[in-house]
Design a protein around this motif. Structure first.
Motif, PDB file in Angstrom:
ATOM      1  N   PHE A  90       0.834  -1.189   0.000  1.00  0.00           N
ATOM      2  CA  PHE A  90       0.000   0.000   0.000  1.00  0.00           C
ATOM      3  C   PHE A  90       0.871   1.241   0.000  1.00  0.00           C
ATOM      4  CE2 PHE A  90      -4.206  -1.653   0.456  1.00  0.00           C
ATOM      5  CZ  PHE A  90      -4.073  -2.851   1.135  1.00  0.00           C
ATOM      6  N   GLY A 105      -3.816   4.205  -1.125  1.00  0.00           N
ATOM      7  CA  GLY A 105      -4.193   3.659  -2.412  1.00  0.00           C
ATOM      8  C   GLY A 105      -4.847   2.302  -2.245  1.00  0.00           C
TER       9      GLY A 105
ATOM     10  N   PHE B  34      -5.225   6.418  16.279  1.00  0.00           N
ATOM     11  CA  PHE B  34      -6.058   6.375  15.087  1.00  0.00           C
ATOM     12  C   PHE B  34      -6.791   5.036  15.006  1.00  0.00           C
ATOM     13  CE2 PHE B  34      -3.886   9.909  12.865  1.00  0.00           C
ATOM     14  CZ  PHE B  34      -2.706   9.979  13.583  1.00  0.00           C
ATOM     15  N   TYR B  36      -8.415   2.947  11.659  1.00  0.00           N
ATOM     16  CA  TYR B  36      -8.630   2.857  10.223  1.00  0.00           C
ATOM     17  C   TYR B  36      -9.492   1.632   9.924  1.00  0.00           C
ATOM     18  CZ  TYR B  36      -5.163   6.383   8.827  1.00  0.00           C
ATOM     19  OH  TYR B  36      -4.480   7.555   8.613  1.00  0.00           O
ATOM     20  N   GLN B  38     -10.563  -1.112   6.730  1.00  0.00           N
ATOM     21  CA  GLN B  38     -10.193  -1.633   5.419  1.00  0.00           C
ATOM     22  C   GLN B  38     -11.294  -2.562   4.930  1.00  0.00           C
ATOM     23  OE1 GLN B  38      -6.773  -4.276   5.252  1.00  0.00           O
ATOM     24  NE2 GLN B  38      -6.299  -3.622   3.175  1.00  0.00           N
ATOM     25  N   GLY B  43      -8.079  -0.101   0.020  1.00  0.00           N
ATOM     26  CA  GLY B  43      -7.107   0.507   0.906  1.00  0.00           C
ATOM     27  C   GLY B  43      -7.749   0.891   2.225  1.00  0.00           C
ATOM     28  N   LEU B  44      -6.981   1.506   3.095  1.00  0.00           N
ATOM     29  CA  LEU B  44      -7.469   1.885   4.408  1.00  0.00           C
ATOM     30  C   LEU B  44      -8.080   3.278   4.384  1.00  0.00           C
ATOM     31  CD1 LEU B  44      -5.235  -0.345   4.929  1.00  0.00           C
ATOM     32  CD2 LEU B  44      -5.030   0.677   7.200  1.00  0.00           C
ATOM     33  N   LEU B  46      -9.487   6.387   7.126  1.00  0.00           N
ATOM     34  CA  LEU B  46      -9.498   6.861   8.499  1.00  0.00           C
ATOM     35  C   LEU B  46     -10.923   6.953   9.032  1.00  0.00           C
ATOM     36  CD1 LEU B  46      -7.817   8.091  10.875  1.00  0.00           C
ATOM     37  CD2 LEU B  46      -8.407  10.327   9.898  1.00  0.00           C
ATOM     38  N   LYS B  49      -9.550   9.932  14.929  1.00  0.00           N
ATOM     39  CA  LYS B  49      -8.229  10.057  15.535  1.00  0.00           C
ATOM     40  C   LYS B  49      -8.329  10.873  16.819  1.00  0.00           C
ATOM     41  CE  LYS B  49      -7.093  13.893  12.427  1.00  0.00           C
ATOM     42  NZ  LYS B  49      -6.175  14.338  11.317  1.00  0.00           N
ATOM     43  N   PHE B  90      -8.239  -1.470  11.988  1.00  0.00           N
ATOM     44  CA  PHE B  90      -6.876  -1.349  12.486  1.00  0.00           C
ATOM     45  C   PHE B  90      -6.751  -0.158  13.421  1.00  0.00           C
ATOM     46  CE2 PHE B  90      -4.694  -4.500  10.002  1.00  0.00           C
ATOM     47  CZ  PHE B  90      -5.439  -4.611   8.844  1.00  0.00           C
ATOM     48  N   LEU B 101       2.975   5.721  10.988  1.00  0.00           N
ATOM     49  CA  LEU B 101       2.003   4.998  11.782  1.00  0.00           C
ATOM     50  C   LEU B 101       2.553   3.623  12.153  1.00  0.00           C
ATOM     51  CD1 LEU B 101      -1.176   5.713   9.640  1.00  0.00           C
ATOM     52  CD2 LEU B 101      -0.927   6.347  12.030  1.00  0.00           C
TER      53      LEU B 101
END
Lengths: 113, 113
Positions: A90, A105, B34, B36, B38, B43-44, B46, B49, B90, B101
């Motif tokens: 990624f 991405g 944070f 996240y 997926q 992709g991840l 947010l 936070k 995550f 991160l």
């Protein structure tokens, strides 16, 4: 607004081959990152860049190289592919600091046989 | 050793039920925290936070998280789960002065009708 784009989406390599994973962002972000994600694991940082011409190693840089000649692009180079590099890669970017939101991405799934 | 721990590898909840995903960190000082998400093949993104201030933070998609310094925790919650919440979640931190991160290993959420 494309955000962060990555090519290719999938790739199969033979041991010892080389390839470049492409990453581009159109948000004028200073920071860019490459992560790898192995099954059952979180993402681990390979390399990052805080601006054009400036790169630094992350947690797992061995076997990889990067360059950052422009703000937009941050390619990741695998010189001699090994099975241990089978992973999902990624690319991400953030505006000015690592604590800014990172935009990811869609990933590149790489298999080395 | 410094780490981010997500003790639950996989959680299954019924649609409409409440959800709590656990995250603990082990660092000397309070890091930036944070969450996240997926989605499959993506992709991840947010969710939310925490840097300082109010320890209950609101995020996107109806998620919230509470920072508890005494427990070194930053648990993610949602009062009523929707089928579209099925994804991998995550927890991640940025340590003061660091440029990247650090991710936990993730919790996979399955939502059953």
């Amino acid at each position: 607004n494309a955000g962060v784009t990555q090519t290719p989406k999938f790739r199969i390599l033979k041991i010892g081959q080389s390839m470049t994973l492409q990453c581009a962002q159109d948000m004028n972000h200073n920071y860019m990152y490459w992560y790898r994600q192995d099954p059952g694991m979180g993402l681990k940082l390979i390399y990052y860049s805080v601006g054009a011409g400036i790169t630094d190693k992350g947690e797992v840089p061995n076997g990889y190289n990067v360059s950052r000649s422009t703000t937009e692009d941050f390619p990741l180079r695998l010189e001699l592919a090994a099975p241990s590099q089978t992973s999902v890669y990624f690319c991400a970017s953030s505006s000015r600091r690592s604590t800014d939101t990172q935009y990811f991405g869609p990933g590149t799934r790489l298999t080395v046989l | 050793a410094q780490s981010v721990t997500q003790p639950d590898i996989h959680i299954t909840v019924s649609e409409g039920a409440s959800l709590e995903l656990r995250c603990n960190y082990s660092y000397g000082a309070t890091p930036y925290l944070f969450w996240y998400v997926q989605s499959p093949g993506q992709g991840l993104q947010l969710l939310l936070k925490y840097f300082s201030g109010d320890t209950l933070v609101q995020g996107i998609k109806g998620f919230e998280a509470e920072f508890k310094r005494s427990q070194s925790s930053f648990n993610l919650r949602k009062p009523s789960v929707h089928w579209s919440d099925a994804a991998e979640y995550f927890c991640a931190v940025v340590i003061t002065g660091a440029n990247n991160l650090f991710f936990g290993t993730g919790t996979r959420l399955t939502v059953i009708p």
